[in-house]
Design a protein around this motif. Structure first.
Motif, PDB file in Angstrom:
ATOM      1  N   ARG A  20       0.825  -1.207   0.000  1.00  9.33           N
ATOM      2  CA  ARG A  20       0.000   0.000   0.000  1.00  9.33           C
ATOM      3  C   ARG A  20       0.862   1.262   0.000  1.00  9.33           C
ATOM      4  O   ARG A  20       2.068   1.212   0.279  1.00  9.33           O
ATOM      5  N   VAL A  21       0.213   2.383  -0.282  1.00  9.14           N
ATOM      6  CA  VAL A  21       0.842   3.693  -0.116  1.00  9.14           C
ATOM      7  C   VAL A  21       0.842   4.022   1.374  1.00  9.14           C
ATOM      8  O   VAL A  21      -0.207   4.007   2.010  1.00  9.14           O
ATOM      9  N   ARG A  22       2.028   4.311   1.922  1.00 12.32           N
ATOM     10  CA  ARG A  22       2.080   4.741   3.324  1.00 12.32           C
ATOM     11  C   ARG A  22       2.054   6.258   3.442  1.00 12.32           C
ATOM     12  O   ARG A  22       1.442   6.829   4.342  1.00 12.32           O
ATOM     13  N   ASP A  23       2.719   6.944   2.482  1.00  6.85           N
ATOM     14  CA  ASP A  23       2.793   8.395   2.528  1.00  6.85           C
ATOM     15  C   ASP A  23       3.125   8.910   1.132  1.00  6.85           C
ATOM     16  O   ASP A  23       3.655   8.151   0.299  1.00  6.85           O
ATOM     17  N   TYR A  24       2.826  10.158   0.875  1.00  6.50           N
ATOM     18  CA  TYR A  24       3.256  10.764  -0.390  1.00  6.50           C
ATOM     19  C   TYR A  24       3.342  12.276  -0.244  1.00  6.50           C
ATOM     20  O   TYR A  24       2.736  12.868   0.647  1.00  6.50           O
ATOM     21  N   PHE A  25       4.119  12.885  -1.144  1.00 10.54           N
ATOM     22  CA  PHE A  25       4.322  14.332  -1.148  1.00 10.54           C
ATOM     23  C   PHE A  25       4.193  14.815  -2.588  1.00 10.54           C
ATOM     24  O   PHE A  25       4.909  14.348  -3.461  1.00 10.54           O
ATOM     25  N   VAL A  26       3.273  15.733  -2.818  1.00 13.71           N
ATOM     26  CA  VAL A  26       3.039  16.272  -4.155  1.00 13.71           C
ATOM     27  C   VAL A  26       3.736  17.618  -4.299  1.00 13.71           C
ATOM     28  O   VAL A  26       3.545  18.516  -3.466  1.00 13.71           O
ATOM     29  N   HIS A  27       4.542  17.763  -5.335  1.00 14.44           N
ATOM     30  CA  HIS A  27       5.167  19.037  -5.677  1.00 14.44           C
ATOM     31  C   HIS A  27       4.498  19.519  -6.965  1.00 14.44           C
ATOM     32  O   HIS A  27       4.605  18.857  -8.008  1.00 14.44           O
ATOM     33  N   ALA A  28       3.792  20.630  -6.913  1.00 11.67           N
ATOM     34  CA  ALA A  28       3.060  21.140  -8.081  1.00 11.67           C
ATOM     35  C   ALA A  28       3.389  22.626  -8.230  1.00 11.67           C
ATOM     36  O   ALA A  28       2.682  23.483  -7.693  1.00 11.67           O
ATOM     37  N   GLY A  29       4.477  22.920  -8.925  1.00 10.75           N
ATOM     38  CA  GLY A  29       4.945  24.292  -9.061  1.00 10.75           C
ATOM     39  C   GLY A  29       4.833  24.810 -10.479  1.00 10.75           C
ATOM     40  O   GLY A  29       4.226  24.182 -11.358  1.00 10.75           O
ATOM     41  N   LEU A  30       5.433  25.980 -10.713  1.00  9.72           N
ATOM     42  CA  LEU A  30       5.375  26.641 -12.007  1.00  9.72           C
ATOM     43  C   LEU A  30       6.794  26.913 -12.507  1.00  9.72           C
ATOM     44  O   LEU A  30       7.687  27.244 -11.728  1.00  9.72           O
ATOM     45  N   VAL A  31       6.988  26.774 -13.820  1.00 13.51           N
ATOM     46  CA  VAL A  31       8.276  27.051 -14.461  1.00 13.51           C
ATOM     47  C   VAL A  31       8.027  27.844 -15.736  1.00 13.51           C
ATOM     48  O   VAL A  31       6.872  28.087 -16.117  1.00 13.51           O
ATOM     49  N   ASN A  32       9.133  28.238 -16.388  1.00 12.25           N
ATOM     50  CA  ASN A  32       9.049  28.963 -17.667  1.00 12.25           C
ATOM     51  C   ASN A  32       8.179  30.209 -17.548  1.00 12.25           C
ATOM     52  O   ASN A  32       7.160  30.351 -18.228  1.00 12.25           O
ATOM     53  N   GLU A  33       8.627  31.116 -16.631  1.00 15.04           N
ATOM     54  CA  GLU A  33       7.897  32.365 -16.399  1.00 15.04           C
ATOM     55  C   GLU A  33       6.456  32.094 -15.948  1.00 15.04           C
ATOM     56  O   GLU A  33       5.529  32.788 -16.354  1.00 15.04           O
ATOM     57  N   TYR A  34       6.316  31.063 -15.123  1.00 13.88           N
ATOM     58  CA  TYR A  34       5.039  30.727 -14.495  1.00 13.88           C
ATOM     59  C   TYR A  34       3.981  30.240 -15.496  1.00 13.88           C
ATOM     60  O   TYR A  34       2.806  30.188 -15.165  1.00 13.88           O
TER      61      TYR A  34
END
Length: 422
Positions: free
Chosen positions: A225-239
């Motif tokens: 199973r999934v025990r934990d997770y971390f989502v990184h959802a950012g912006l690049v290329n001048e946002y």
């Protein structure tokens, strides 16, 4: 942080009065999520149609005493008769149910400072018990119980056997009770102390209240199973473009390695924007798995336009399949030359401090009340809220995502009583 090795090790000094002990036999902290057996129920968060998840909220049997020496010893034993005890709602604060006295003091502690000791002769104890059912269909899975928040320290027994201890009145405590439960009827017993050594870190300037004050959940999960997770959802290329990465900790609770399907998708409605399928070999214990991707021309999340995408994590297959779904937004936050920027644009925060408080139920705040608070803030042209001084219930973060407030989150730490001139 020091963790106790056994209950017997602290017989001369109970855990709630031992600064060396924070918890015993609890699961490691993790992100909040609920796993479902299929994609439709996961995407709709249809918790009532989740056959592997049950709330243990409701009426429990309850006993209240003013000090630990008077608590009902052995009440966790199945043969102990609690039929004459009072009924109490869970979640609730016992001071709002007719037991004990609410205390409000701003800066000083509500008890005399004598660190590392806490009061012994004036330290109310609440003893809780109820029965619950474990379905036959959960056989072969690992079974967990989670207490969303208990103020301020708790011991847990299942079917008369000691399971563990935890303190921290505004954070979840999760226990693996697989080896303690049986299919059919079971009994859970919880002993709650108003004050513990953790109370020295919880001198928040609000009403001091006690008890099981957030949801109690029971759930069954497959061995892989999934025990934990971390989502990184950012912006690049001048946002202008979205940059996505998810770091997943996969748990294999079986004794042998196994190859387990793992599928990660990010969707815009029904359109798949990012997709990854793999079948990693999971060794017994913790395993790491990551997925990366990008979304050209992503729609940004902002307080003005809260654009959201759907993340779906699928693991296993057949009876061992699990699905986790979450709404995510792509956003950047930066401080450049002393200026606070969201998505590259200057933002002026106009916010308020928020306490988890209801005038009737105390620290038990339902989603309608949370929603009403947020709407009042938005109606006053506010765009931010500071959680003072502890994490909110998980629903609070979900609502601020949809109803749109920037959140300044805080840990459950406030000890300004040491700065008070006695």
């Amino acid at each position: 942080m020091l963790i106790a090795s056994s209950l017997a090790a602290a017989e001369d000094r109970p855990y709630w009065n031992d600064i060396e002990v924070i918890r015993e036999n609890t699961e490691a902290p993790r992100a909040h999520f609920i796993a479902y057996p299929n994609v439709p129920t996961a995407k709709s968060s249809a918790i009532m149609r989740n056959p592997y998840h049950r709330l243990l909220n409701g009426v429990w049997k309850f006993n209240y005493v003013g000090k630990p020496a008077d608590r009902p010893a052995g009440f966790h034993e199945s043969a102990y008769d609690v039929s004459g005890w009072a009924d109490i709602d869970v979640p609730s604060n016992w001071e709002r149910q007719g037991f004990g006295i609410p205390i409000y003091i701003n800066v000083p502690y509500p008890f005399e400072i004598d660190e590392p000791n806490v009061p012994v002769d004036d330290n109310p104890v609440g003893s809780y018990r109820r029965d619950f059912e474990v379905p036959e269909s959960w056989t072969g899975r690992d079974i967990f119980i989670q207490f969303g928040a208990v103020s301020s320290a708790m011991y847990l027994w299942i079917n008369g056997s000691y399971v563990g201890y935890s303190e921290g009145s505004k954070t979840p405590s999760e226990f693996d009770i697989s080896s303690f439960v049986n299919a059919g009827n079971n009994t859970v017993a919880v002993e709650v102390y108003r004050w513990s050594t953790g109370s020295y870190l919880e001198d928040q300037d609000f009403w001091s209240l006690s008890g099981i004050q957030r949801d109690v959940s029971l759930y069954a999960r497959p061995k892989q199973r999934v025990r934990d997770y971390f989502v990184h959802a950012g912006l690049v290329n001048e946002y202008s473009d979205g940059e996505f990465r998810i770091d997943i900790e996969l748990e294999n609770a079986a004794e042998k390695a196994a190859r387990v399907p793992v599928r990660v998708t990010v969707l815009d409605g029904d359109e798949v924007l990012i997709e990854s399928e793999d079948k990693p070999k999971l060794e017994p214990g913790a395993n790491a798995h990551s997925v990366e991707g990008s979304i050209p021309g992503v729609r940004q999340w902002s307080a003005e336009i809260p654009n959201l995408y759907t993340l779906v994590i699928e693991t296993g297959e057949g009876e061992g399949k699990e699905v986790i779904s979450q709404q995510i937004g792509f956003r950047s936050s930066e401080i450049i030359n002393g200026r606070f920027l969201i998505n590259g644009r200057l933002v002026k925060l106009k916010g308020v401090n928020l306490h988890e408080h209801d005038d009737v139920t105390g620290h038990v705040v339902d989603e309608l009340t949370m929603m009403g608070d947020i709407k009042l803030m938005k109606g006053a042209n506010l765009n931010a809220v500071r959680n003072s001084h502890y994490p909110l219930p998980e629903a609070g973060y979900e609502l601020t995502t949809y109803l749109v407030l920037d959140v300044v989150d805080e840990a459950n730490v406030e000890s300004h009583g040491y700065g008070y001139d006695h």
